[in-house]
Design a protein around this motif. Structure first.
Motif, PDB file in Angstrom:
ATOM      1  N   GLU A 109      13.591  32.763   0.567  1.00 53.79           N
ATOM      2  CA  GLU A 109      12.261  33.366   0.396  1.00 53.79           C
ATOM      3  C   GLU A 109      12.179  34.172  -0.895  1.00 53.79           C
ATOM      4  N   HIS A 110      13.220  34.927  -1.190  1.00 51.37           N
ATOM      5  CA  HIS A 110      13.217  35.738  -2.407  1.00 51.37           C
ATOM      6  C   HIS A 110      13.099  34.868  -3.657  1.00 51.37           C
ATOM      7  N   LEU A 111      13.872  33.792  -3.708  1.00 52.49           N
ATOM      8  CA  LEU A 111      13.892  32.958  -4.908  1.00 52.49           C
ATOM      9  C   LEU A 111      12.683  32.043  -5.028  1.00 52.49           C
ATOM     10  N   THR A 112      12.000  31.782  -3.925  1.00 50.32           N
ATOM     11  CA  THR A 112      10.883  30.840  -3.973  1.00 50.32           C
ATOM     12  C   THR A 112       9.527  31.504  -3.769  1.00 50.32           C
ATOM     13  N   ALA A 113       9.500  32.816  -3.591  1.00 47.10           N
ATOM     14  CA  ALA A 113       8.220  33.506  -3.403  1.00 47.10           C
ATOM     15  C   ALA A 113       7.402  33.432  -4.680  1.00 47.10           C
ATOM     16  N   PRO A 114       6.094  33.196  -4.539  1.00 42.89           N
ATOM     17  CA  PRO A 114       5.243  33.185  -5.737  1.00 42.89           C
ATOM     18  C   PRO A 114       5.222  34.564  -6.388  1.00 42.89           C
ATOM     19  N   LEU A 115       4.984  34.569  -7.665  1.00 44.97           N
ATOM     20  CA  LEU A 115       4.948  35.817  -8.431  1.00 44.97           C
ATOM     21  C   LEU A 115       3.950  36.798  -7.848  1.00 44.97           C
ATOM     22  N   GLU A 116       2.782  36.311  -7.388  1.00 45.32           N
ATOM     23  CA  GLU A 116       1.762  37.216  -6.835  1.00 45.32           C
ATOM     24  C   GLU A 116       2.324  38.012  -5.667  1.00 45.32           C
ATOM     25  N   HIS A 117       3.160  37.362  -4.878  1.00 42.19           N
ATOM     26  CA  HIS A 117       3.771  38.026  -3.723  1.00 42.19           C
ATOM     27  C   HIS A 117       4.665  39.180  -4.178  1.00 42.19           C
ATOM     28  N   LEU A 118       5.384  38.949  -5.257  1.00 45.20           N
ATOM     29  CA  LEU A 118       6.323  39.959  -5.730  1.00 45.20           C
ATOM     30  C   LEU A 118       5.632  41.085  -6.484  1.00 45.20           C
ATOM     31  N   THR A 119       4.469  40.810  -7.051  1.00 46.78           N
ATOM     32  CA  THR A 119       3.799  41.835  -7.831  1.00 46.78           C
ATOM     33  C   THR A 119       2.637  42.468  -7.071  1.00 46.78           C
ATOM     34  N   ALA A 120       2.468  42.061  -5.812  1.00 46.71           N
ATOM     35  CA  ALA A 120       1.396  42.654  -5.008  1.00 46.71           C
ATOM     36  C   ALA A 120       1.683  44.136  -4.823  1.00 46.71           C
ATOM     37  N   PRO A 121       0.642  44.941  -4.718  1.00 43.83           N
ATOM     38  CA  PRO A 121       0.858  46.371  -4.524  1.00 43.83           C
ATOM     39  C   PRO A 121       1.711  46.622  -3.292  1.00 43.83           C
ATOM     40  N   PHE A 122       2.632  47.533  -3.431  1.00 43.24           N
ATOM     41  CA  PHE A 122       3.519  47.884  -2.338  1.00 43.24           C
ATOM     42  C   PHE A 122       2.741  48.628  -1.269  1.00 43.24           C
ATOM     43  N   GLU A 123       2.867  48.129  -0.055  1.00 44.23           N
ATOM     44  CA  GLU A 123       2.230  48.804   1.065  1.00 44.23           C
ATOM     45  C   GLU A 123       3.317  49.467   1.873  1.00 44.23           C
ATOM     46  N   ASP A 124       3.285  50.764   1.929  1.00 43.07           N
ATOM     47  CA  ASP A 124       4.295  51.513   2.656  1.00 43.07           C
ATOM     48  C   ASP A 124       3.941  51.503   4.137  1.00 43.07           C
ATOM     49  N   SER A 125       4.726  50.746   4.917  1.00 43.93           N
ATOM     50  CA  SER A 125       4.459  50.657   6.342  1.00 43.93           C
ATOM     51  C   SER A 125       4.839  51.935   7.070  1.00 43.93           C
ATOM     52  N   HIS A 126       5.474  52.861   6.367  1.00 43.65           N
ATOM     53  CA  HIS A 126       5.859  54.114   6.984  1.00 43.65           C
ATOM     54  C   HIS A 126       5.011  55.293   6.491  1.00 43.65           C
ATOM     55  N   ALA A 127       3.900  54.997   5.861  1.00 40.93           N
ATOM     56  CA  ALA A 127       3.040  56.076   5.341  1.00 40.93           C
ATOM     57  C   ALA A 127       2.586  56.952   6.491  1.00 40.93           C
ATOM     58  N   GLY A 128       2.714  58.208   6.299  1.00 41.92           N
ATOM     59  CA  GLY A 128       2.256  59.172   7.292  1.00 41.92           C
ATOM     60  C   GLY A 128       3.235  59.417   8.423  1.00 41.92           C
ATOM     61  N   VAL A 129       4.357  58.699   8.439  1.00 42.53           N
ATOM     62  CA  VAL A 129       5.355  58.888   9.488  1.00 42.53           C
ATOM     63  C   VAL A 129       6.337  59.953   8.997  1.00 42.53           C
ATOM     64  N   GLN A 130       6.550  60.943   9.820  1.00 40.90           N
ATOM     65  CA  GLN A 130       7.480  62.004   9.474  1.00 40.90           C
ATOM     66  C   GLN A 130       8.912  61.552   9.765  1.00 40.90           C
ATOM     67  N   PRO A 131       9.869  61.927   8.909  1.00 43.80           N
ATOM     68  CA  PRO A 131      11.255  61.568   9.183  1.00 43.80           C
ATOM     69  C   PRO A 131      11.654  62.069  10.574  1.00 43.80           C
ATOM     70  N   GLY A 132      12.357  61.233  11.303  1.00 44.23           N
ATOM     71  CA  GLY A 132      12.806  61.604  12.626  1.00 44.23           C
ATOM     72  C   GLY A 132      11.761  61.352  13.715  1.00 44.23           C
ATOM     73  N   ALA A 133      10.536  60.995  13.330  1.00 39.96           N
ATOM     74  CA  ALA A 133       9.508  60.731  14.324  1.00 39.96           C
ATOM     75  C   ALA A 133       9.595  59.272  14.731  1.00 39.96           C
ATOM     76  N   GLY A 134       9.463  58.987  16.020  1.00 34.78           N
ATOM     77  CA  GLY A 134       9.465  57.699  16.685  1.00 34.78           C
ATOM     78  C   GLY A 134       9.494  56.544  15.860  1.00 34.78           C
TER      79      GLY A 134
END
Length: 134
Positions: A109-134
């Motif tokens: 997947e890493h070597l064959t992913a289209p460039l758009e996939h690699l340059t897409a804005p990073f979405e932090d799936s942990h935004a707003g989650v406090q360290p140590g929280a669930g």
């Protein structure tokens, strides 16, 4: 008596309007991987400035024989180079041995992913989650 092994890799470079095509024939291994990386580096450096922009590097593996972990390392190095230059990397005509190596190492997947996939804005799936929280 020591016999010197001649690397069994042949690289043929073609340029298209906005792409470089490197046809790989023979074995991509410890003895030959530096040649592929060097060829790609040289081609990327020679792309004409002021002309149509380079959008893709295509590695055609129709003639690939064996590939080992150093061959995989070379592909990962080339991926870093194309990512840095905002150029798509395409691995064309992958034979079963290369496909299997990419799958079992988790690098397909890493070597064959289209460039758009690699340059897409990073979405932090942990935004707003406090360290140590669930």
């Amino acid at each position: 008596m020591t016999t010197s092994h001649t690397p069994s890799l042949t690289l043929t470079v073609e340029t298209e309007r906005t792409a470089i095509v490197v046809r790989v024939a023979g074995d991509l291994d410890y003895e030959s991987c530096d040649e592929l990386v060097s060829t790609v580096d040289g081609q990327l450096a020679r792309w004409p400035r002021g002309g149509p922009g380079l959008t893709a590097l295509r590695l055609d593996f129709a003639g690939l024989g064996a590939v080992d972990s150093m061959g995989l390392s070379a592909l990962l190095t080339i991926r870093r180079r194309t990512d840095a230059a905002a150029i798509d990397l395409r691995l064309d005509e992958r034979p079963p041995a290369l496909q299997r190596l990419l799958e079992i190492t988790g690098s397909l997947e890493h070597l064959t992913a289209p460039l758009e996939h690699l340059t897409a804005p990073f979405e932090d799936s942990h935004a707003g989650v406090q360290p140590g929280a669930g």
